[in-house]
Design a protein around this motif. Structure first.
Motif, PDB file in Angstrom:
ATOM      1  N   PRO A  92       0.827  -1.211   0.000  1.00 22.73           N
ATOM      2  CA  PRO A  92       0.000   0.000   0.000  1.00 22.73           C
ATOM      3  C   PRO A  92       0.866   1.268   0.000  1.00 22.73           C
ATOM      4  CG  PRO A  92      -0.123  -1.132   2.113  1.00 22.73           C
ATOM      5  CD  PRO A  92       0.550  -2.059   1.165  1.00 22.73           C
ATOM      6  N   GLU A  93       0.322   2.333  -0.531  1.00 21.71           N
ATOM      7  CA  GLU A  93       1.091   3.571  -0.670  1.00 21.71           C
ATOM      8  C   GLU A  93       1.567   4.069   0.686  1.00 21.71           C
ATOM      9  OE1 GLU A  93       0.482   8.048  -2.554  1.00 21.71           O
ATOM     10  OE2 GLU A  93      -0.942   6.440  -3.012  1.00 21.71           O
ATOM     11  N   GLY A  94       2.816   4.473   0.756  1.00 19.03           N
ATOM     12  CA  GLY A  94       3.385   4.962   2.008  1.00 19.03           C
ATOM     13  C   GLY A  94       4.895   4.936   1.957  1.00 19.03           C
ATOM     14  N   ASP A  95       5.506   5.370   3.044  1.00 17.57           N
ATOM     15  CA  ASP A  95       6.969   5.370   3.157  1.00 17.57           C
ATOM     16  C   ASP A  95       7.405   4.130   3.934  1.00 17.57           C
ATOM     17  OD1 ASP A  95       7.232   7.817   1.822  1.00 17.57           O
ATOM     18  OD2 ASP A  95       6.898   8.951   3.680  1.00 17.57           O
ATOM     19  N   TYR A  96       8.441   3.456   3.406  1.00 18.03           N
ATOM     20  CA  TYR A  96       8.919   2.220   4.034  1.00 18.03           C
ATOM     21  C   TYR A  96      10.444   2.269   4.223  1.00 18.03           C
ATOM     22  CZ  TYR A  96       4.306   0.454   2.788  1.00 18.03           C
ATOM     23  OH  TYR A  96       2.945   0.288   2.671  1.00 18.03           O
ATOM     24  N   ILE A  97      10.895   1.560   5.229  1.00 16.34           N
ATOM     25  CA  ILE A  97      12.303   1.491   5.621  1.00 16.34           C
ATOM     26  C   ILE A  97      12.822   2.918   5.807  1.00 16.34           C
ATOM     27  CG2 ILE A  97      14.507   0.349   5.186  1.00 16.34           C
ATOM     28  CD1 ILE A  97      12.048  -1.495   5.106  1.00 16.34           C
ATOM     29  N   ILE A  98      12.331   3.511   6.862  1.00 18.08           N
ATOM     30  CA  ILE A  98      12.685   4.902   7.158  1.00 18.08           C
ATOM     31  C   ILE A  98      13.504   4.955   8.440  1.00 18.08           C
ATOM     32  CG2 ILE A  98      10.687   5.871   5.961  1.00 18.08           C
ATOM     33  CD1 ILE A  98       9.268   6.070   8.611  1.00 18.08           C
ATOM     34  N   SER A  99      14.272   6.022   8.581  1.00 17.35           N
ATOM     35  CA  SER A  99      15.138   6.176   9.759  1.00 17.35           C
ATOM     36  C   SER A  99      14.736   7.419  10.537  1.00 17.35           C
ATOM     37  CB  SER A  99      16.606   6.264   9.331  1.00 17.35           C
ATOM     38  OG  SER A  99      16.823   7.407   8.504  1.00 17.35           O
ATOM     39  N   ARG A 100      14.878   7.309  11.844  1.00 17.29           N
ATOM     40  CA  ARG A 100      14.681   8.432  12.748  1.00 17.29           C
ATOM     41  C   ARG A 100      15.850   8.413  13.723  1.00 17.29           C
ATOM     42  NH1 ARG A 100      11.717   9.627   9.403  1.00 17.29           N
ATOM     43  NH2 ARG A 100       9.501  10.223   9.487  1.00 17.29           N
ATOM     44  N   GLY A 101      16.827   9.256  13.444  1.00 20.92           N
ATOM     45  CA  GLY A 101      18.035   9.234  14.257  1.00 20.92           C
ATOM     46  C   GLY A 101      18.826   7.972  13.958  1.00 20.92           C
ATOM     47  N   THR A 102      19.093   7.197  15.008  1.00 15.86           N
ATOM     48  CA  THR A 102      19.850   5.944  14.830  1.00 15.86           C
ATOM     49  C   THR A 102      18.935   4.728  14.701  1.00 15.86           C
ATOM     50  OG1 THR A 102      20.037   5.634  17.223  1.00 15.86           O
ATOM     51  CG2 THR A 102      21.819   6.848  16.125  1.00 15.86           C
ATOM     52  N   ARG A 103      17.628   4.953  14.694  1.00 14.67           N
ATOM     53  CA  ARG A 103      16.696   3.829  14.635  1.00 14.67           C
ATOM     54  C   ARG A 103      16.041   3.753  13.254  1.00 14.67           C
ATOM     55  NH1 ARG A 103      16.113   1.483  19.390  1.00 14.67           N
ATOM     56  NH2 ARG A 103      14.326   0.226  18.719  1.00 14.67           N
ATOM     57  N   TYR A 104      15.763   2.498  12.861  1.00  8.68           N
ATOM     58  CA  TYR A 104      15.109   2.232  11.575  1.00  8.68           C
ATOM     59  C   TYR A 104      13.758   1.552  11.831  1.00  8.68           C
ATOM     60  CZ  TYR A 104      18.863   3.501   8.362  1.00  8.68           C
ATOM     61  OH  TYR A 104      19.771   4.200   7.619  1.00  8.68           O
ATOM     62  N   TYR A 105      12.791   1.890  10.956  1.00 11.41           N
ATOM     63  CA  TYR A 105      11.436   1.354  11.090  1.00 11.41           C
ATOM     64  C   TYR A 105      10.973   0.805   9.740  1.00 11.41           C
ATOM     65  CZ  TYR A 105      11.523   4.312  15.247  1.00 11.41           C
ATOM     66  OH  TYR A 105      11.870   4.899  16.442  1.00 11.41           O
ATOM     67  N   PHE A 106      10.131  -0.202   9.802  1.00 10.90           N
ATOM     68  CA  PHE A 106       9.542  -0.737   8.571  1.00 10.90           C
ATOM     69  C   PHE A 106       8.657   0.333   7.937  1.00 10.90           C
ATOM     70  CE2 PHE A 106       5.716  -2.835   6.755  1.00 10.90           C
ATOM     71  CZ  PHE A 106       6.307  -3.319   5.588  1.00 10.90           C
ATOM     72  N   THR A 107       7.761   0.910   8.728  1.00 11.47           N
ATOM     73  CA  THR A 107       6.917   2.033   8.283  1.00 11.47           C
ATOM     74  C   THR A 107       6.339   2.720   9.508  1.00 11.47           C
ATOM     75  OG1 THR A 107       5.053   2.697   6.886  1.00 11.47           O
ATOM     76  CG2 THR A 107       4.835   0.619   8.093  1.00 11.47           C
ATOM     77  N   LEU A 108       6.029   3.999   9.345  1.00  6.94           N
ATOM     78  CA  LEU A 108       5.335   4.750  10.397  1.00  6.94           C
ATOM     79  C   LEU A 108       3.945   5.169   9.945  1.00  6.94           C
ATOM     80  CD1 LEU A 108       8.261   7.015  11.732  1.00  6.94           C
ATOM     81  CD2 LEU A 108       7.335   4.933  12.749  1.00  6.94           C
ATOM     82  N   ASP A 109       3.581   4.765   8.726  1.00 10.23           N
ATOM     83  CA  ASP A 109       2.281   5.149   8.160  1.00 10.23           C
ATOM     84  C   ASP A 109       1.156   4.211   8.586  1.00 10.23           C
ATOM     85  OD1 ASP A 109       3.488   7.255   6.866  1.00 10.23           O
ATOM     86  OD2 ASP A 109       3.815   6.126   5.009  1.00 10.23           O
ATOM     87  N   TYR A 110       1.493   2.961   8.913  1.00  9.03           N
ATOM     88  CA  TYR A 110       0.474   1.972   9.280  1.00  9.03           C
ATOM     89  C   TYR A 110       0.936   1.200  10.522  1.00  9.03           C
ATOM     90  CZ  TYR A 110      -0.746   2.754   4.366  1.00  9.03           C
ATOM     91  OH  TYR A 110      -1.061   3.329   3.161  1.00  9.03           O
ATOM     92  N   PRO A 111      -0.005   0.743  11.350  1.00 10.54           N
ATOM     93  CA  PRO A 111       0.375  -0.119  12.485  1.00 10.54           C
ATOM     94  C   PRO A 111       0.901  -1.471  11.978  1.00 10.54           C
ATOM     95  CG  PRO A 111      -1.851   0.765  12.751  1.00 10.54           C
ATOM     96  CD  PRO A 111      -1.436   1.054  11.341  1.00 10.54           C
ATOM     97  N   VAL A 112       1.835  -2.042  12.699  1.00 15.79           N
ATOM     98  CA  VAL A 112       2.387  -3.355  12.370  1.00 15.79           C
ATOM     99  C   VAL A 112       2.199  -4.281  13.571  1.00 15.79           C
ATOM    100  CG1 VAL A 112       4.439  -4.660  11.682  1.00 15.79           C
ATOM    101  CG2 VAL A 112       4.110  -2.317  10.846  1.00 15.79           C
ATOM    102  N   LYS A 113       1.401  -5.316  13.399  1.00 19.30           N
ATOM    103  CA  LYS A 113       1.146  -6.286  14.458  1.00 19.30           C
ATOM    104  C   LYS A 113       1.735  -7.639  14.056  1.00 19.30           C
ATOM    105  CE  LYS A 113      -1.306  -3.277  16.723  1.00 19.30           C
ATOM    106  NZ  LYS A 113      -0.785  -2.679  17.976  1.00 19.30           N
ATOM    107  N   THR A 114       2.206  -8.387  15.045  1.00 17.17           N
ATOM    108  CA  THR A 114       2.803  -9.709  14.781  1.00 17.17           C
ATOM    109  C   THR A 114       2.276 -10.743  15.767  1.00 17.17           C
ATOM    110  OG1 THR A 114       4.688  -9.416  16.274  1.00 17.17           O
ATOM    111  CG2 THR A 114       4.933  -8.573  14.030  1.00 17.17           C
TER     112      THR A 114
END
Length: 473
Positions: A92-114
């Motif tokens: 789905p449309e959005g930003d993926y594999i993004i960084s904030r400082g020294t941390r990396y995230y899969f996405t901040l646009d959608y919740p990720v549950k496991t």
């Protein structure tokens, strides 16, 4: 009236296999799961909304790399590859594999549950319920139901995957053991049976079949217990090549001894009888074969008979064979072995490419005759595997169960004291059953023939005949 709709989210399944879905629809990723780019994606998905440190990803991509520039270049390349995988899979449309400082995230646009996130939550609750046994039992039950297998089983060789898998597996067995103790005390065997059956399917080599057998015997479901034992035996002997399943066998035998004696004799006989009696040798599991061998050795020693132990080893020759072909050849040879043996013979599968047979009542030259029969049958069946035959005699225990020579000498010595003249008896042995002789004896002095059912009865008949002759005399 305003109606709130649930925010679409990613859901990731790691346990028992990998799958990714968005808003309930599966997202297919066409890539090698063992590749570094896919491992980076797995790692970021596992981190979820918390993200992970850049140094963790660097260590994942280039473990042990000391050249900093080379390490960073490879890291950037893998980031590019992961983003390309996401584009190709039409996320789905959005930003993926993004960084904030020294941390990396899969996405901040959608919740990720496991699925592992739920287990982590349950572990925290179990740790916090140390004083409340009932609440802890409920949490353990929920954990066992939520656990569906090893963490990313396809990547079990990767260190970070192995650590995650061991962590969740350890808590699964911790919860399962706690429930097992409690349910046994409360005699809730149906519930425990359900848990043990699931554990046996998820981790078949951890011997939870023992608990299954225990529960089934407690519920008087003996035939189901026998089926579980046979399946466990086949798994351990064929897949692992083990020669014993001692703990399962001991538990099975222990429960068997406590089977209610109030059952009718006819029911017991029905359970003991062979369900489908076919032609040829009788097949049994290896533990049963061991018992039959020992009994056969005793009988051979008592009856002065000879039995053979025949080991048949199949091989694919110099080129070897594939697993499917090995299974096919083993099944074909099993049919040949059954058709070329007698109903009083017994055989078992000793390993993945070996059969072990017990040939009873073997006479002179029986070794060559049996091997010739098997070779002929194998050729007729069109068998392609090479078969090596090893033959040995069944060894007795060395104990003297029934020494006929001693019994005969004692009886004849007693008769000699009564005999004043020579008498002639002709003894005809017809059969040897129950560790003694059956047949007919003829007293030549009177031409009288009588039947006897044991050696002792034979001696008594001869003694009685001589006593009558002396009295008439």
């Amino acid at each position: 009236m305003n109606t709130q709709t649930a925010e679409p989210e990613f859901y990731v399944r790691f346990l028992g296999g990998f799958s990714l879905s968005f808003a309930g629809k599966e997202v297919a990723i066409k890539a090698n799961p063992l590749g570094k780019s896919m491992q980076m994606l797995f790692f970021l998905l596992k981190a979820g909304e918390s993200g992970c440190e850049k140094k963790e990803l660097l260590e994942l991509v280039r473990p042990g790399e000391k050249n900093r520039q080379r390490r960073l270049n490879n890291f950037r390349q893998q980031i590019y590859m992961v983003r390309k995988l996401i584009r190709d899979a039409h996320f789905p449309e959005g930003d993926y594999i993004i960084s904030r400082g020294t941390r990396y995230y899969f996405t901040l646009d959608y919740p990720v549950k496991t699925d592992t996130e739920r287990l982590d939550c349950l572990i925290g609750q179990i740790r916090g319920k140390s004083g409340d046994e009932q609440e802890m039992e409920a949490q353990c039950q929920t954990y066992c139901e939520a656990y569906t297998g090893e963490f990313l089983p396809l990547l079990g060789g990767e260190e970070w995957v192995a650590l995650e898998s061991a962590h969740y597996q350890k808590w699964y067995f911790t919860c399962l053991n706690k429930l097992s103790v409690r349910l046994k005390e409360e005699k809730k065997f149906e519930r425990l049976l359900h848990l043990a059956k699931a554990a046996s399917q998820l981790h078949p080599y951890d011997e939870w079949q023992i608990v299954q057998i225990d529960c089934l015997m407690a519920l008087n479901r003996r035939r189901e217990a026998e089926r579980v034992y046979e399946e466990a035996s086949a798994l351990f002997y064929q897949d692992l090549g083990l020669t014993s399943l001692d703990r399962a066998m001991a538990k099975y035998q222990e429960r068997s001894r406590t089977y209610p004696l109030s059952r009718a004799m006819e029911r017991m006989k029905e359970e003991l009888e062979e369900e489908k009696k076919g032609e040829g040798a009788y097949y049994c599991s290896y533990p049963s074969f061991v018992d039959i061998y020992r009994i056969r050795a005793r009988l051979d020693e008592m009856n002065q008979e000879k039995s053979l132990l025949l080991l048949c080893t199949l091989s694919g020759g110099k080129e070897g064979w594939r697993e499917a072909e090995r299974i096919r050849q083993m099944e074909l040879f099993r049919k040949t072995l059954t058709s070329r043996t007698r109903s009083e013979d017994v055989y078992t599968q000793y390993s993945s490419n070996q059969y072990l047979a017990l040939i009873s009542g073997a006479g002179q030259g029986a070794e060559k005759l049996m091997i010739t029969r098997l070779k002929s049958g194998w050729k007729k069946a069109g068998g392609q595997a090479e078969v090596e035959y090893s033959v040995g005699e069944v060894e007795g225990t060395g104990n003297r169960f029934f020494d006929r020579s001693l019994l005969a000498s004692e009886a004849i010595c007693g008769m000699e004291e009564k005999m004043n003249r020579k008498e002639t008896f002709v003894v005809h042995i017809i059969s040897q059953e129950n560790a003694t002789w059956q047949g007919q004896v003829t007293w030549m002095g009177r031409e009288e023939t009588l039947s006897f059912r044991s050696f002792l009865e034979l001696v008594k008949l001869m003694d009685h005949a001589i006593a009558e002759d002396e009295a008439a005399g």
